[in-house]
Design a protein around this motif. Sequence first.
Motif, PDB file in Angstrom:
ATOM      1  N   GLY A  79       2.241   0.111   7.170  1.00  0.00           N
ATOM      2  CA  GLY A  79       1.286  -0.380   6.069  1.00  0.00           C
ATOM      3  C   GLY A  79       1.227   0.592   4.773  1.00  0.00           C
ATOM      4  O   GLY A  79       1.493   0.181   3.577  1.00  0.00           O
ATOM      5  N   GLY A  80       1.666   1.966   4.905  1.00  0.00           N
ATOM      6  CA  GLY A  80       1.839   2.753   4.078  1.00  0.00           C
ATOM      7  C   GLY A  80       3.226   2.376   3.358  1.00  0.00           C
ATOM      8  O   GLY A  80       3.397   2.656   2.086  1.00  0.00           O
ATOM      9  N   ILE A  81       4.424   2.271   4.076  1.00  0.00           N
ATOM     10  CA  ILE A  81       5.553   1.768   3.284  1.00  0.00           C
ATOM     11  C   ILE A  81       5.397   0.341   2.514  1.00  0.00           C
ATOM     12  O   ILE A  81       5.808   0.230   1.415  1.00  0.00           O
ATOM     13  CB  ILE A  81       6.690   1.495   4.497  1.00  0.00           C
ATOM     14  N   GLY A  82       4.530  -0.503   2.979  1.00  0.00           N
ATOM     15  CA  GLY A  82       4.377  -1.661   2.276  1.00  0.00           C
ATOM     16  C   GLY A  82       3.608  -1.519   0.951  1.00  0.00           C
ATOM     17  O   GLY A  82       4.028  -2.092   0.004  1.00  0.00           O
ATOM     18  N   TYR A  83       2.405  -0.578   0.998  1.00  0.00           N
ATOM     19  CA  TYR A  83       1.872  -0.131  -0.251  1.00  0.00           C
ATOM     20  C   TYR A  83       2.878   0.216  -1.369  1.00  0.00           C
ATOM     21  O   TYR A  83       2.976   0.054  -2.401  1.00  0.00           O
ATOM     22  CB  TYR A  83       0.831   0.769  -0.034  1.00  0.00           C
ATOM     23  N   ALA A  84       3.780   1.212  -0.768  1.00  0.00           N
ATOM     24  CA  ALA A  84       4.575   2.055  -1.474  1.00  0.00           C
ATOM     25  C   ALA A  84       5.757   1.142  -2.054  1.00  0.00           C
ATOM     26  O   ALA A  84       6.103   1.250  -3.167  1.00  0.00           O
ATOM     27  CB  ALA A  84       5.502   3.125  -0.772  1.00  0.00           C
ATOM     28  N   LEU A  85       6.190   0.149  -1.317  1.00  0.00           N
ATOM     29  CA  LEU A  85       7.086  -0.784  -1.853  1.00  0.00           C
ATOM     30  C   LEU A  85       6.500  -1.538  -2.923  1.00  0.00           C
ATOM     31  O   LEU A  85       7.219  -2.163  -3.682  1.00  0.00           O
ATOM     32  CB  LEU A  85       7.923  -1.627  -0.793  1.00  0.00           C
ATOM     33  N   SER A  86       5.241  -1.803  -2.987  1.00  0.00           N
ATOM     34  CA  SER A  86       4.554  -2.642  -3.878  1.00  0.00           C
ATOM     35  C   SER A  86       4.118  -1.934  -5.109  1.00  0.00           C
ATOM     36  O   SER A  86       3.476  -2.451  -6.115  1.00  0.00           O
ATOM     37  CB  SER A  86       3.256  -3.491  -3.443  1.00  0.00           C
TER      38      SER A  86
END
Length: 820
Positions: free
Chosen positions: A194-201
């Motif tokens: 989830g954290g990686i998903g936010y960061a990629l966005s």
Amino acid sequence: MANQGHTIFLEDWLYQNSGIGDTISSRKSSSLSAQAIIQAWTDLRDSLQSQSFEPHHLQSLKILCGSQNVLYVADPQAKLLLSILSLPNVSLPPESYPLFLRLLYIWVRKSSKQSLIMIDSTVEVLSDIFSEKFYINKSSSFFSEGVLLLGAISFVPSVSEKSKTFCLELLCKLVEQEYQMIGVLEGVLPNVLGGIGYALSSSVNAYFVSILDFLFEIWEKQDGPSASVPYGLMILHMVEWVLSNCINSHSTDKADLFRRVMLVNRKPSYSSFALVMAAAGVLKVLNRSGSNDFMPLKVSAEELIGTVATDLVARTGGVNASGTELRDSVLLQCISLGAARSGSISYSASLLLCLALALLGEIFPLVRMYQKMLDLSVGSFEGLLVNEVKEHLASTSFREAGAITGAFCNQYVSADEETKNSIENLIWEHCQEIYLQHQHVAFVYQGGKSGLLGDLEKIAESAFLMVVLFALAVTKYRLGPNSSQDTRLTLSVRILVSFSCMEYFRRMRLPEYMDTIRAAVVSVQENESACVSFVKSMPSYSDLTSKHAGFSNLQKMEYLWSNDDVQTARILFYLRVIPTCIEHLPTSLFRKVVAPTMFLYMGHQNGKVARASHSMFVAFISSGKDPNQEERASLKEQLVFYYMQRSLEGYPGITPFEGMASGVAAIARHLPAGSPSIFYCIHVLVEKASSMCGAVNSEDTELQKIREGEWELCQKMVELLLRLLSLVDIQVLPTLMKLLAQLIVRLPKDEQNVVLDELFQHVAESDDVTRKPTLVSWLQSLSYLCSQDTGERGTDIKSAENAAPLNMATLNLNGISSRL
């Protein structure tokens, strides 16, 4: 994907779509009252005022985190949390840090407009925590909650570039250094992804490649590859979420980054799982959007999946991964789930083969489980294989078997001729293997109480549906007019044989199943070689009635063919299909292969099976296009004698009356006039009726108690004989009338009246001008004999043998009915 406006907590959404179970928040949330939440905040304010942190303050944090779904954290409350974390002389317990980070995460995600000052303050506090506190109080939950919060802050549109850059740098550092903490606890990986998903966005592209690299490396460093399937689905939907944001923001540069990273970073390791699922997530978004703006990314994603599939086929030799490494088994499942969830994907021969292997070995791992059942003793599999089968039934791979089958059939349609042939052979051979193995296992463990066999059959039922859908695709694209006749005939026979092997697992009437059978039968029934090939595939009489070679477990067990339900279901399929092509079946083959099996299953205790055997007999007796008519006519005559013997010895216990009645009617209609077989048929029917009616007429007290039930059975036999009055030829009719008269005059008075009334009605309704006058005279004579007193009738029974038609020129049937 769900509307992103409703996807508040990305980690929960990923967990839910992974197929593991309920969302994290639903498992954490409790039904606390508003008063309890207010009191918890009050306790935390007291902690700040008193400059201390007691155990009940920790409990307050747990109460608030447990109310995540309904909890709203405003700026003043976030400021309170930051203040407590910044207390210089207070030593917070290690387990409190993940709870503080979770509440700050709720604030970031639920606040419609965060204060920039508050965000910057949060970043400063996080900087202090992860530079001083983290390595002292290191834990998986501390790590995962930190990554989640850092990613969420970087995703806030209004956050300063400085704060965003700090969050992304710290997130990359944590993931790179502490990757070993991932997978320790169930909720860790969803938080990290989830954290990686936010960061990629986020709007900063400088860290995009590094973060995506970490995403793929996480997989490679997992200790538990068996958990890769649900984790892979999390990656699929995380990429879906990120790319949807990318498309909504028209960020073509990130789409290009996605494409380049997926191509450059492909490695022959566990990262292949992540790459395949990431590519599937890309395809899912692009297929849904229908836009051509990101076509290079779509092509790259499809090429990546095809390349990974090719590598897997080359590494395993294109055989089922069930007997190879676990990593290959899991990769097959990921490829199949990725293909199913992506919507559509361009054809690849390696991908098609991988989908076939996944279905046969991973989605429906029946052969592997059968072998385990036979290898384990009854006591030892109770706690082992039972749980394994139940876990498989609950797995995401099995629950999505239908979607995977759909993707498999779509790939098959686009394949070339050679590839189609190899895939078809895989499926058809697998059907026969399942039949043999299940037949063995079902017999060995019949009556078992573990429920294991029932659970295995649930898997097999789904495998049956897969075979039906695949066979339907074959009939649509391979049995058409554009295919050669040899191809059509060969495939039709193999489809029918495969269906016979899977028939035991059919639990419902499927339109797709019936349509496929019709298409196959149309090709088979007009071609003698195809008919012969199909009939020869039926198990022989000796195979049906003896122990099966290779079934070592049966050596100490008594094998009874009628108890073999798996075999019976297969034979029932043949008994239903063969009549459709009986006209083109050589007489010699019917005598050698079909007749023994037909007569064997005529004595089966299952009425449905017995009726099908009688229908087979009717179909043969009714057929008449054999080039060698003499041979077929001779066989018909021969079969009648054994048919009547087999039918009557099982009546009324086993032989279904309707089946026998149809067979007798076929004999009367289709054998030559005056055939000895017809005379024999009438004689044995009358003998059987006489013996049954004799029990009805007995004065024995015990027999009288069941007189009513016996009469119903006897009456059916008499009705069958009455029906023959209008069916037999004129040469046989006198014999039938004579034998019927002998039978009727022996009946009790009440039963006689019933039979005579039926006779009157039958003759009255007859429009046969040839035999009606004879029947009217005979009926008057019979009526006269039956009207005599019991004593007189007893002395005159012999007269019925010579009952001659009287002169009834002036007597009509209405008159006879009135007299009676």
